[in-house]
Design a protein around this motif. Sequence first.
Motif, short mmCIF file in Angstrom:
data_model
loop_
_atom_site.label_atom_id
_atom_site.label_comp_id
_atom_site.label_asym_id
_atom_site.label_seq_id
_atom_site.Cartn_x
_atom_site.Cartn_y
_atom_site.Cartn_z
N ALA A 172 0.88 -1.18 0.00
CA ALA A 172 0.00 0.00 0.00
C ALA A 172 0.92 1.23 0.00
N PRO A 173 0.57 2.24 -0.81
CA PRO A 173 1.47 3.39 -0.97
C PRO A 173 1.85 4.08 0.34
N GLY A 174 0.98 4.00 1.34
CA GLY A 174 1.29 4.68 2.60
C GLY A 174 1.87 3.74 3.67
N TYR A 175 2.18 2.52 3.30
CA TYR A 175 2.62 1.52 4.28
C TYR A 175 4.15 1.47 4.24
N PHE A 176 4.77 2.29 5.08
CA PHE A 176 6.21 2.50 4.98
C PHE A 176 7.01 1.22 5.21
N ILE A 177 6.65 0.47 6.25
CA ILE A 177 7.44 -0.74 6.56
C ILE A 177 7.35 -1.75 5.41
N ALA A 178 6.17 -1.86 4.81
CA ALA A 178 6.03 -2.79 3.68
C ALA A 178 6.94 -2.37 2.52
N LYS A 179 7.02 -1.06 2.31
CA LYS A 179 7.89 -0.57 1.23
C LYS A 179 9.36 -0.81 1.56
N LEU A 180 9.66 -0.73 2.84
CA LEU A 180 11.04 -0.97 3.26
C LEU A 180 11.40 -2.46 3.11
N ILE A 181 10.42 -3.32 3.30
CA ILE A 181 10.66 -4.76 3.08
C ILE A 181 11.00 -5.00 1.60
N ILE A 182 10.30 -4.32 0.71
CA ILE A 182 10.62 -4.45 -0.73
C ILE A 182 12.05 -3.99 -0.98
#
Length: 836
Positions: A604-614
């Motif tokens: 999700a665009p606002g899900y910082f930790i998820a983006k950091l996992i990527i």
Amino acid sequence: MAFNTTNPLIQVEDDRTGLSVETLKRALADNLFYLQGKFPGIATKHDCYMALAYTIRDRLLQRWLNTSQTYLNCDNRVVVYLSAEYLLGPHLGNNLINLGLWEPVKQAVEESGLNLEELINIEEEPGLGNGGLGRLAACFMDSLATLEIPAIGYGIRYEFGIFDQEIEDGWQVEITDKWLQLGNPWEIARPEAAVLVKLGGHTESYTDEKGDYRVRWIPNNLVKGIPYDTPILGYKVSTANNLRLWKSEAAESFDFQRFNMGDYYGAVQNKVTSENLTKVLYPNDEQLQGKELRLAQQYFFVSCSLQDMIRIHLADNPSLENFHEHFAVQLNDTHPSIGVAELMRLLVDEHHYEWGKAWNITQATFSFTNHTLLPEALEKWSLPLFSQMLPRHLEIIYEINQRFLDQVRIKYPNDGDRLAQLSIIDEAGEKWVRMAYLATVGSHAINGVAALHSQLIKETILKDFYELWPEKFSNKTNGVTPRRWLVLSNPRLSNLISSRIGEGWIKNLDELKQLEPFADLAGFRQDWRQVKREVKQDLAHYIKAQSDLVVNPDSLFDVQVKRIHEYKRQHLNILHVIHLYLQIKNNPNLEISPRTFIYGGKAAPGYFIAKLIIKLINSVAEVVNNDPAIGDRLKVVFLSNYNVKFGQKVYPAADLSEQISTAGKEASGTGNMKFSMNGALTIGTLDGANIEIREEVGAENFFLFGLTTPEVEKTLAAGYQPWEYYNNYPDLKAVVDLINSGFFSHGDTELFRPLMDSLFGHDPYLVFADFQAYVDCQHQVGEAYKDQENWSRMAILNVARMGKFSSDRTIREYAEDIWAIKPVVIELEDLCPDGQ
Ligand code: GPW
């Protein structure tokens, strides 16, 4: 020209319905000229795709029209599926399969100098959903049609579906999805069936001519809903059900009213607001955002749909008294649950039914599926926001709540706590409308989506409701359609299966059982591996084209594709990759089964930790893939823009399916079924449908690890201490220290700090607690893969035992237990038996 159409009463040129290769070729050329306005010489590939799509649409129209005519003419019960999401995937290939036209069309396309696969690949998929929930709705539509069950799917025609994902410097970048840009040949607009939806304003009471007390709603905005219809074909039957998606537009008359009063700006503003309603899908999966526009979207499509149903019903019924006998409405999670209040409003305010009667009709109409226990996904709307947009609905919900709590009071006198716990309105602090409670109170049946999840619903989020009405609760374990997820996506494996046991399994997946004895035949196992090898080779080509990485098709393809979420634990997976990397670095001659780790999924665009996992996955990939000491023993690839289309390429090529959510968190999962159906083995926790998959395929053919749900709860309740795991498990410590040292971030020791802080500080998903068990289990996987004969045996048995996980089985259960509905066979021949 001959007039030998399938319908003797409708005389159309055979070019539009004929199925011979010659006719199909002519149709293709005609459509290219007349619809795309191109000669073959100047046509783009997309023009050719459009010409082919229209050729196929012509050949399914008869089914579509006959189906709706049949439903209108007979008094059948109709299932209505209300869903804010439908993740359909491309239509063309699926329609060819379901029409049984693959072969002649392939020939016609080739003889026209084109390539069928290439044309199928050009289609932009309608990404009208986020993940599992939307895809489930699409599988259900396929099964409903295949089982010849009268059904309508209602939803939203988002102009911009789920964003396209690109990866830049290892980070996710979101690109607007423009699926409608080049036109959509599969939909037909029906502006003549438009409806009006009110929003905002206030309510007034009045006394009608009979002296009855009534309420009317004076809105401050009016939006028009235009239906766009898409046919959903069943597999080799004549049924083509309708998927009706609503697009919002400004209601012109309302603008004029304002304009005449001089409020030009207000009129234009309303037009903009109205048109924005269905512009974009909220890209959050299982994360409530509480945005006003989202509530407006939900109310808009639900109101349009209920008004449409009432119009259909009143076309051949004198009243709405038997509405619930005509329609069984399934709520796909709480997103459409405002429908409970809306149907009450329509019945009481607009059709003047007495409350009690209206309530009986409403409860008999709706049933509700819950898809999550995650607290952050449970929908609740703040009272002020709600009352501003839906003032009348709030009054109705108060009334529903009061009457409901009166019942509770009688059953449990002097139990104030229980009343507060059951109240649809949460009044503990800030006031909220609890949508799962509204859906539960307004429905006659409530279900979860896998056995464990249905049990947990009864023990946790709806515990008090279960105590009141145990008979309303049931389980309906999810399923997936074998047409898209095996026949279409894995033709090689499908053909191999059919060569031994015939094609009956496509409609009756339990027949896959007949494959079991083949697991013991060395020759069959050999053919099986050959197929897998070819499919993996295809994916390897795709990976090369997308990310310029060469992967070895003989390595173990270890795949995790799904939305990026902490509870799904993609970070646990990458910790294992780092562990293997360290093992090889520390022991350069280590003989391990070479592996290719494949990831895909959107955050999700606002899900910082998820983006950091990527970012972490891509950072690890960069190091591992370029370390000469590793060679081709390990490769890591994050494929961007995971969607239905890509899913169709990746499930068939997987050897290992990663289903590693924290126990109790994944309601069901459906990717787990798609992998297993395609012959991947699962490494997984005892969560969601994993449990049932393991039961079916046998514990010996499934790689199980990790804490159970009660153990998870116990660990958290005891005050989970991640540090202890870090200190006690040297393998875990080594992996974490390597990340923290900046090894994967060009020396930057801060980059992954937020992720590490969450793993050490507050991690309800217990990544460290499951790490060692996961690594150990992965070791067993690697060892098992070395014995290819036995691995093939296990893979064949997985497929042979997947019968339960067809969405046909799921839909049959809904049809029998909840909807009380029977199939209706559509005849292709007699559209208008009386010649009407
Ligand atoms: F939060 N699911 C999903 F319950 O994909 F609404 N999106 C969602 O917003 C929700 C659920 C919701 C998924 C579940 O996570 C998955 O476990 C399940 O298999 C799927 O819904 C279909 O039931």
